[in-house]
Design a protein around this motif. Structure first.
Motif, PDB file in Angstrom:
ATOM      1  N   PHE B  24      30.855  39.666  48.797  1.00  0.00           N
ATOM      2  CA  PHE B  24      30.612  40.950  48.892  1.00  0.00           C
ATOM      3  C   PHE B  24      30.502  41.252  50.352  1.00  0.00           C
ATOM      4  CE2 PHE B  24      28.873  42.766  44.864  1.00  0.00           C
ATOM      5  CZ  PHE B  24      29.538  41.935  43.857  1.00  0.00           C
ATOM      6  N   ARG B  51      28.812  42.747  36.445  1.00  0.00           N
ATOM      7  CA  ARG B  51      29.380  43.723  37.160  1.00  0.00           C
ATOM      8  C   ARG B  51      29.118  43.635  38.560  1.00  0.00           C
ATOM      9  NH1 ARG B  51      25.494  47.672  34.044  1.00  0.00           N
ATOM     10  NH2 ARG B  51      24.430  45.890  34.898  1.00  0.00           N
ATOM     11  N   VAL B  52      29.702  44.695  39.249  1.00  0.00           N
ATOM     12  CA  VAL B  52      29.458  44.532  40.602  1.00  0.00           C
ATOM     13  C   VAL B  52      27.996  45.189  41.038  1.00  0.00           C
ATOM     14  CG1 VAL B  52      30.211  46.028  42.982  1.00  0.00           C
ATOM     15  CG2 VAL B  52      32.067  45.361  41.251  1.00  0.00           C
ATOM     16  N   ILE B  85      35.017  50.864  46.146  1.00  0.00           N
ATOM     17  CA  ILE B  85      34.928  49.337  45.808  1.00  0.00           C
ATOM     18  C   ILE B  85      36.329  48.890  45.966  1.00  0.00           C
ATOM     19  CG2 ILE B  85      34.570  47.511  44.129  1.00  0.00           C
ATOM     20  CD1 ILE B  85      32.423  49.332  43.183  1.00  0.00           C
ATOM     21  N   ALA B  92      29.595  51.167  40.468  1.00  0.00           N
ATOM     22  CA  ALA B  92      29.596  49.753  40.386  1.00  0.00           C
ATOM     23  C   ALA B  92      29.063  49.178  39.116  1.00  0.00           C
ATOM     24  CB  ALA B  92      28.520  49.498  41.459  1.00  0.00           C
ATOM     25  N   THR B  95      32.303  48.461  36.626  1.00  0.00           N
ATOM     26  CA  THR B  95      33.500  47.451  37.324  1.00  0.00           C
ATOM     27  C   THR B  95      32.877  46.080  37.139  1.00  0.00           C
ATOM     28  OG1 THR B  95      33.829  49.354  38.844  1.00  0.00           O
ATOM     29  CG2 THR B  95      34.672  47.186  39.265  1.00  0.00           C
ATOM     30  N   ILE B  97      33.549  42.052  37.833  1.00  0.00           N
ATOM     31  CA  ILE B  97      33.898  41.507  39.023  1.00  0.00           C
ATOM     32  C   ILE B  97      35.266  40.782  38.772  1.00  0.00           C
ATOM     33  CG2 ILE B  97      33.269  39.393  40.354  1.00  0.00           C
ATOM     34  CD1 ILE B  97      30.418  40.299  40.258  1.00  0.00           C
ATOM     35  N   ILE B 106      35.281  41.352  47.977  1.00  0.00           N
ATOM     36  CA  ILE B 106      35.258  42.566  47.714  1.00  0.00           C
ATOM     37  C   ILE B 106      34.672  43.694  48.388  1.00  0.00           C
ATOM     38  CG2 ILE B 106      33.978  43.747  45.819  1.00  0.00           C
ATOM     39  CD1 ILE B 106      34.300  41.104  43.870  1.00  0.00           C
ATOM     40  N   ILE B 108      32.865  46.835  49.686  1.00  0.00           N
ATOM     41  CA  ILE B 108      32.044  47.973  49.007  1.00  0.00           C
ATOM     42  C   ILE B 108      31.661  48.901  50.171  1.00  0.00           C
ATOM     43  CG2 ILE B 108      29.748  48.374  47.681  1.00  0.00           C
ATOM     44  CD1 ILE B 108      30.044  45.785  46.526  1.00  0.00           C
TER      45      ILE B 108
END
Lengths: 160, 254
Positions: B24, B51-52, B85, B92, B95, B97, B106, B108
């Motif tokens: 991340f 998820r994110v 993202i 978030a 979404t 991953i 990823i 952010i």
């Protein structure tokens, strides 16, 4: 993990101590021209609507005018080499081409000027920058339109 | 002599483990430490079907408690956790991953066009000011309290159904290039919420709202780039709603 001391957010001291702390935070970067409750309320008038409509309508007409113009000037009858004083004088002897060129001049200039006006509105942050850029734009537009109109109507093929 | 058995069990557990390592790359800003915003990488073991937001929770709860972001319901309804993202505005909490290529880091970031207060938290006040300016509430000519329900046909309800879905997450407004450069523009979210009442047969202030949006900072500044429609986590056809307001303004005059 290195042994250098890092702060909570992982930003290490670059040179000496940080300028900012809890009691003295860094300034927040304000977004340009923020909307607040002091933003003036709606202005009456339909100028923006007519401007938007003009862009659509003049655009349609300009497609025909400009493509026709380019075809005549650059493609037909031997291409660009034929264009000279005599060629222009010949075309402007006919009212049809006078009106064609006049319409093209006015529509293209106003279409372009209105487009640039919206670009200035979108990108110029300060009121004074907007004022100066728009002043320059309007001056150039009026000058070009008036000069072009004058030439189309007072063109003299026998000029020496 | 049980070692080989254990090893086999362990290997099976390894093969069946859903966890993968994901990076991340979070945009950090802490005004109490530095005026500069910086990127910080976090490596985490996470199930790609999560998820994110779950990843951000892992970071905040287990790795770095100073990471700051907004989230309330965590199920795509409250609209608190809109963020940028991998360069796109999304929620978030909606979404996964696995859907955003976890092989690469990823990224952010906070949503754009609004002042960043800390890490992923932005100042939403200008956004809500534009929302308040379009009067997002029912206004009727009859000021008396109604004695019965305000009835509406299914067709009349259908007319503005799309724009009732807005959760005010600001994903659309903060994806709009006109809004990035000039915060005076109402922005897609305010226009969507005006649309919701303009086309409501029970409401009587459509005319007033159209006049507000006829302003120089109103609907005519829309450049139909469709960023808002792409960004909307509720699938609202935002640009279409803006165009419908434009059409209503033009047909009202001619």
């Amino acid at each position: 993990m290195s042994t250098t001391e890092t702060t909570a957010s992982g930003i290490g001291p670059v040179e000496g101590a940080s300028l900012y702390d809890v009691d003295n935070p860094a300034p927040v970067i304000e977004s340009p021209r923020k909307r607040t409750n002091k933003t003036p309320k709606s202005t009456r008038g339909n100028f923006e609507m007519y401007g938007w409509l003009f862009m659509r309508l003049s655009g349609i007409v300009l497609v025909v005018l400009v493509l026709g113009h380019l075809l005549i000037q650059l493609v037909l009858d031997g291409g660009v080499t034929k264009v000279g004083f005599a060629f222009v004088a010949g075309r402007w002897a006919s009212p049809w081409w006078q009106v064609w060129d006049l319409a093209m001049l006015w529509l293209a200039m106003l279409h372009g000027a209105n487009g640039l006006r919206t670009v200035i509105n979108d990108y110029a942050e300060q009121a004074s920058t907007r004022l100066w850029l728009k002043g320059l734009l309007y001056t150039a537009t009026v000058f070009t339109i008036l000069l072009g109109t004058l030439v189309i109507f007072t063109f003299d093929p026998n000029i020496r | 002599m049980a070692t080989p058995v254990l090893d086999k069990a362990e290997a099976e557990a390894q093969a069946a483990s859903p966890y993968i390592t994901v990076t991340f790359r979070v945009r950090r800003f802490n005004p109490e430490v530095s005026a500069e915003a910086t990127w910080e990488d976090f490596q985490l073991e996470i199930d790609p079907k999560e998820r994110v937001l779950d990843g951000l929770h892992k970071i905040k709860w287990d790795m770095d408690g100073s990471l700051t972001f907004r989230r309330s319901c965590a199920h795509g309804i409250c609209g608190s956790d809109a963020m940028r993202i991998n360069g796109k505005n999304r929620l978030a909490c909606k979404t996964l991953i696995k859907d955003i290529n976890p092989e690469k880091p990823i990224t952010i970031e906070p949503i754009k066009g609004l002042s960043v207060l800390k890490d992923l938290v932005v100042d939403m006040e200008p956004f809500f000011q534009a929302y308040r300016d379009v009067m997002p509430f029912l206004i009727t000519k009859d000021t008396n309290e109604p004695t019965r329900e305000r009835l509406q046909s299914a067709e009349d309800r259908e007319r503005f159904d799309d724009t009732t879905k807005c959760i005010l997450c600001a994903a659309c407004t903060s994806s709009c290039p006109v809004f990035w450069n000039d915060g005076q523009y109402f922005g897609p979210a305010a226009i969507v919420n005006a649309h919701r009442f303009i086309f409501d047969s029970r409401d009587d202030a459509g005319e007033q709202r159209l006049e507000i949006l006829n302003d120089k900072d109103g609907v005519w500044r829309c450049r139909t780039t469709f960023n808002c429609t792409d960004a909307c986590p509720r699938g609202i056809e935002v640009t279409k709603a803006i165009q419908e307001v434009k059409r209503a303004l033009i047909t009202r005059r001619f």
